[in-house]
Design an enzyme around this catalytic site. Structure first.
Site, PDB file in Angstrom:
ATOM      1  N   HIS A  72       0.844  -1.198   0.000  1.00 15.28           N
ATOM      2  CA  HIS A  72       0.000   0.000   0.000  1.00 15.28           C
ATOM      3  C   HIS A  72       0.881   1.251   0.000  1.00 15.28           C
ATOM      4  CE1 HIS A  72      -4.261  -1.477   1.189  1.00 15.28           C
ATOM      5  NE2 HIS A  72      -3.657  -2.321   0.370  1.00 15.28           N
ATOM      6  N   TYR A 201      -8.993   5.625   7.893  1.00 15.26           N
ATOM      7  CA  TYR A 201      -9.105   5.956   9.318  1.00 15.26           C
ATOM      8  C   TYR A 201     -10.091   7.113   9.406  1.00 15.26           C
ATOM      9  CZ  TYR A 201      -4.827   3.268  10.268  1.00 15.26           C
ATOM     10  OH  TYR A 201      -3.885   2.271  10.398  1.00 15.26           O
ATOM     11  N   PRO A 293      -4.126   0.148  19.039  1.00 20.74           N
ATOM     12  CA  PRO A 293      -3.854  -0.278  17.658  1.00 20.74           C
ATOM     13  C   PRO A 293      -3.960   0.822  16.588  1.00 20.74           C
ATOM     14  CG  PRO A 293      -5.983  -1.115  18.421  1.00 20.74           C
ATOM     15  CD  PRO A 293      -5.339  -0.467  19.589  1.00 20.74           C
ATOM     16  N   LYS A 297       1.040  -0.289  15.285  1.00 23.28           N
ATOM     17  CA  LYS A 297       2.440  -0.415  15.713  1.00 23.28           C
ATOM     18  C   LYS A 297       2.740  -1.628  16.602  1.00 23.28           C
ATOM     19  CE  LYS A 297       4.248   3.016  13.597  1.00 23.28           C
ATOM     20  NZ  LYS A 297       4.031   2.474  12.246  1.00 23.28           N
ATOM     21  N   TYR A 385       4.060   6.284  10.092  1.00 21.59           N
ATOM     22  CA  TYR A 385       3.199   5.168   9.698  1.00 21.59           C
ATOM     23  C   TYR A 385       4.009   4.082   8.969  1.00 21.59           C
ATOM     24  CZ  TYR A 385      -1.132   2.806   8.431  1.00 21.59           C
ATOM     25  OH  TYR A 385      -2.145   1.882   8.314  1.00 21.59           O
TER      26      TYR A 385
HETATM   27  P1  RFL Z   1       1.959 -12.383  21.663  1.00 22.56           P
HETATM   28  O1  RFL Z   1       1.474 -12.400  20.269  1.00 22.56           O
HETATM   29  O2  RFL Z   1       1.011 -12.050  22.750  1.00 22.56           O
HETATM   30  O3  RFL Z   1       2.647 -13.787  21.945  1.00 22.56           O
HETATM   31  C1  RFL Z   1       3.054 -14.165  23.242  1.00 22.56           C
HETATM   32  C2  RFL Z   1       2.998 -15.672  23.326  1.00 22.56           C
HETATM   33  O4  RFL Z   1       3.471 -16.096  24.597  1.00 22.56           O
HETATM   34  C3  RFL Z   1       2.615 -17.129  25.084  1.00 22.56           C
HETATM   35  N1  RFL Z   1       2.733 -17.151  26.565  1.00 22.56           N
HETATM   36  C4  RFL Z   1       3.449 -18.083  27.233  1.00 22.56           C
HETATM   37  N2  RFL Z   1       4.164 -19.137  26.819  1.00 22.56           N
HETATM   38  C5  RFL Z   1       4.769 -19.887  27.777  1.00 22.56           C
HETATM   39  N3  RFL Z   1       4.664 -19.626  29.106  1.00 22.56           N
HETATM   40  C6  RFL Z   1       3.964 -18.579  29.566  1.00 22.56           C
HETATM   41  N4  RFL Z   1       3.887 -18.330  30.882  1.00 22.56           N
HETATM   42  C7  RFL Z   1       3.311 -17.760  28.620  1.00 22.56           C
HETATM   43  N5  RFL Z   1       2.548 -16.652  28.703  1.00 22.56           N
HETATM   44  C8  RFL Z   1       2.199 -16.307  27.454  1.00 22.56           C
HETATM   45  C9  RFL Z   1       1.243 -16.731  24.594  1.00 22.56           C
HETATM   46  O5  RFL Z   1       0.350 -17.838  24.546  1.00 22.56           O
HETATM   47  C10 RFL Z   1       1.581 -16.185  23.202  1.00 22.56           C
HETATM   48  O6  RFL Z   1       1.515 -17.197  22.202  1.00 22.56           O
HETATM   49  O7  RFL Z   1       3.184 -11.332  21.819  1.00 22.56           O
HETATM   50  P2  RFL Z   1       4.342 -10.931  20.762  1.00 22.56           P
HETATM   51  O8  RFL Z   1       4.957 -12.125  20.121  1.00 22.56           O
HETATM   52  O9  RFL Z   1       5.208  -9.967  21.486  1.00 22.56           O
HETATM   53  O10 RFL Z   1       3.569 -10.190  19.574  1.00 22.56           O
HETATM   54  C11 RFL Z   1       2.969  -8.954  19.780  1.00 22.56           C
HETATM   55  C12 RFL Z   1       1.732  -8.822  18.896  1.00 22.56           C
HETATM   56  O11 RFL Z   1       0.954  -9.997  19.008  1.00 22.56           O
HETATM   57  C13 RFL Z   1       0.906  -7.615  19.346  1.00 22.56           C
HETATM   58  O12 RFL Z   1       1.723  -6.468  19.515  1.00 22.56           O
HETATM   59  C14 RFL Z   1      -0.185  -7.206  18.366  1.00 22.56           C
HETATM   60  O13 RFL Z   1      -0.985  -8.266  17.949  1.00 22.56           O
HETATM   61  C15 RFL Z   1      -1.034  -6.147  19.064  1.00 22.56           C
HETATM   62  N6  RFL Z   1      -2.347  -6.052  18.493  1.00 22.56           N
HETATM   63  C16 RFL Z   1      -2.462  -5.374  17.349  1.00 22.56           C
HETATM   64  N7  RFL Z   1      -1.367  -4.756  16.819  1.00 22.56           N
HETATM   65  C17 RFL Z   1      -1.472  -4.074  15.681  1.00 22.56           C
HETATM   66  O14 RFL Z   1      -0.465  -3.540  15.204  1.00 22.56           O
HETATM   67  N8  RFL Z   1      -2.705  -4.006  15.041  1.00 22.56           N
HETATM   68  C18 RFL Z   1      -3.825  -4.632  15.538  1.00 22.56           C
HETATM   69  O15 RFL Z   1      -4.880  -4.575  14.936  1.00 22.56           O
HETATM   70  C19 RFL Z   1      -3.735  -5.340  16.728  1.00 22.56           C
HETATM   71  N9  RFL Z   1      -4.815  -5.954  17.261  1.00 22.56           N
HETATM   72  C20 RFL Z   1      -3.459  -6.678  19.107  1.00 22.56           C
HETATM   73  C21 RFL Z   1      -4.694  -6.627  18.455  1.00 22.56           C
HETATM   74  C22 RFL Z   1      -3.339  -7.320  20.347  1.00 22.56           C
HETATM   75  C23 RFL Z   1      -4.441  -7.913  20.970  1.00 22.56           C
HETATM   76  N10 RFL Z   1      -4.278  -8.507  22.277  1.00 22.56           N
HETATM   77  C24 RFL Z   1      -2.972  -8.834  22.785  1.00 22.56           C
HETATM   78  C25 RFL Z   1      -5.250  -8.513  23.273  1.00 22.56           C
HETATM   79  C26 RFL Z   1      -5.796  -7.239  19.023  1.00 22.56           C
HETATM   80  C27 RFL Z   1      -5.686  -7.895  20.280  1.00 22.56           C
HETATM   81  C28 RFL Z   1      -6.925  -8.560  20.815  1.00 22.56           C
HETATM   82  C1  PHB Z   2      -5.911  -4.413  11.058  1.00 24.51           C
HETATM   83  O1  PHB Z   2      -6.048  -4.635   9.849  1.00 24.51           O
HETATM   84  O2  PHB Z   2      -6.203  -5.248  11.924  1.00 24.51           O
HETATM   85  C2  PHB Z   2      -5.392  -3.075  11.484  1.00 24.51           C
HETATM   86  C3  PHB Z   2      -4.883  -2.206  10.526  1.00 24.51           C
HETATM   87  C4  PHB Z   2      -4.434  -0.948  10.912  1.00 24.51           C
HETATM   88  C5  PHB Z   2      -4.500  -0.585  12.243  1.00 24.51           C
HETATM   89  C6  PHB Z   2      -4.987  -1.459  13.193  1.00 24.51           C
HETATM   90  C7  PHB Z   2      -5.451  -2.715  12.815  1.00 24.51           C
HETATM   91  O3  PHB Z   2      -4.085   0.666  12.605  1.00 24.51           O
END
Ligand code: RFL
Ligand code: PHB
Length: 394
Positions: A72, A201, A293, A297, A385
């Protein structure tokens, strides 16, 4: 069991760190609490920064991303029905972002890990970290009812916000910075074509909207909702009606609706812990920081930490560089705080804050007019971004 780096957590940061270290000939064991299916079932981020894409290529896991990911060159903002394009590439000397979901990144990393033969142990319980201040830390855990122990040189805490790694640092050493936002995001994933080629957005008096996507046939939409809302209160029909209501007619008419594949509400939080290391244990990704989110980032900052940590560990194992080990926390935090700032700024700019004073609402409006009405303002948004550059590790 013995290894060089014990990695706690098989989310994107643990798996990517494992892959990069494995490619460099450094031994790792990854411990994960959940099953692989559970990890893949979590629908999260969708946008990859330039630097994230490059690190996935460097790790040798980009074949499918390069074939299927969508590049994009711009995003759109929408205020009071007015559409404002942000030409990312034009404003950042050709940089762009890639639309490729976290689920797919994780799947690619899991497959690469499996073919490498390096061990990942799923379904572990009661993980505990020991002797982190010594040269020989260890990790104990339960697996299939048996007590197990890994001796290692380093521990990478990639276990997310609720993991055990951060909690293993003595409380008097940690400094936590936190801000919890007074609303959540209701997300819906559906096999319908995106309403617009670029992400939108949108600020609306009924609340923020994000029109995102995973592919040309799969859409991801988000609505700002009160924290008290429950996902059961949101039928698909109610979701689509509310989304249409918050979009201008020209977009509302193009919106294709369909069954939801997933629907969930995520609270919004800003959080950083300092320092990001304790002795021979390093915190990576959500274990150390959370962003709302809005700036896309979260995943990208997790990858940014991996970028620094794997280069520091490679220098240690290949060139005997012990001096870099103590620099990890500061290097990672410099970039984390910039990501926190941008996510905080975007969240303020775009959401509806019922609790804001009349003065603060005017400030929000002035911010919008300035940032989206001037080339300097748009350039600031664009360069954040697509992702700020990494510092070099030397
Ligand atoms: P993760 O992905 O949470 O992975 C951590 C892993 O550790 C495991 N774990 C354990 N394993 C062994 N022993 C323990 N005691 C443990 N405790 C936990 C867990 O099961 C898991 O598999 O962290 P990581 O790798 O640092 O990655 C970070 C990303 O996942 C996170 O920053 C993003 O997904 C945040 N986030 C979003 N970021 C965006 O940029 N755009 C989004 O749209 C977006 N949506 C989200 C999100 C995070 C969410 N969470 C955490 C509630 C939506 C949600 C619902
Ligand atoms: C998503 O596609 O899940 C998404 C994209 C951009 C954002 C947050 C979430 O800023």
């Amino acid at each position: 069991m013995n290894t060089q780096v014990a990695i706690i957590g098989a989310g994107p940061s643990g798996l990517l760190l494992g892959q990069l270290l494995h490619n460099a000939g450094i031994k790792t064991v990854i411990l994960e609490r959940q099953t692989p299916e559970y990890v893949l079932g979590r629908i999260r981020a969708g946008i990859l920064e330039n630097g994230t894409v490059e690190l996935l290529r460097e790790a040798g896991v980009s074949r499918r991303m390069d074939a299927e990911g969508l590049i994009h060159h711009g995003v759109e903002f929408l205020f009071s029905g007015q559409r404002i394009p942000v030409p990312l590439s034009e404003l950042t000397h050709g940089k762009s972002v890639m639309v490729y979901g976290q689920t797919e990144v994780t799947r690619d990393l899991m497959e690469a890990r499996q073919s490498s033969g390096a061990p990942t142990i799923y379904g572990v319980e009661q993980v505990q970290l020991h002797s982190l201040k010594s040269d020989k830390p260890s990790v104990t855990f339960m697996h299939n009812g048996e007590q197990c122990k890994i001796e290692c040189d380093f521990v990478a805490g990639c276990d997310g916000f609720h993991g055990v790694s951060r909690q293993s640092i003595p409380r008097e050493i940690l400094r936590e910075y936190e801000s919890v936002w007074p609303f959540g995001w209701l997300g819906l994933l559906s096999d319908t074509p995106p309403v617009n080629p670029e992400l939108i957005y949108a600020h609306h008096e009924r609340g923020f909207v994000l029109c995102s996507q995973r592919s040309l046939t799969r859409s991801r939409y988000y609505l700002q909702v009160p924290l008290t809302d429950k996902v059961e209160q949101w039928t698909d029909e109610r979701f689509w009606n509310e989304l249409k209501c918050r979009l201008p007619d020209e977009l509302g008419q193009k919106l294709v609706t369909g069954h939801s594949l997933e629907k969930s509400i995520a609270p919004l939080r800003s959080y950083v812990v300092e320092p990001m290391q304790y002795g021979r244990m390093f915190l990576v990704g959500d274990a150390a920081h959370i962003v709302p989110p809005t700036g896309a980032k979260g995943l990208n900052l997790a990858v940014s930490d991996v970028n620094y940590l794997w280069r520091i560990l490679r220098q240690y194992y290949h060139n005997g560089r012990t001096d870099l080990l103590s620099q990890y926390s500061q290097l990672a935090l410099n970039r984390v705080w910039k990501g926190e700032r941008f996510s905080w700024f975007m969240t303020h700019l775009l959401h509806d804050f019922q609790s804001k004073s009349a003065f603060d609402k005017k400030m929000q409006e002035a911010d919008r007019q300035y940032y989206l009405g001037s080339r300097a303002g748009l350039t600031t948004i664009a360069e954040n971004y697509v992702g700020l550059p990494y510092e070099t590790v030397e």
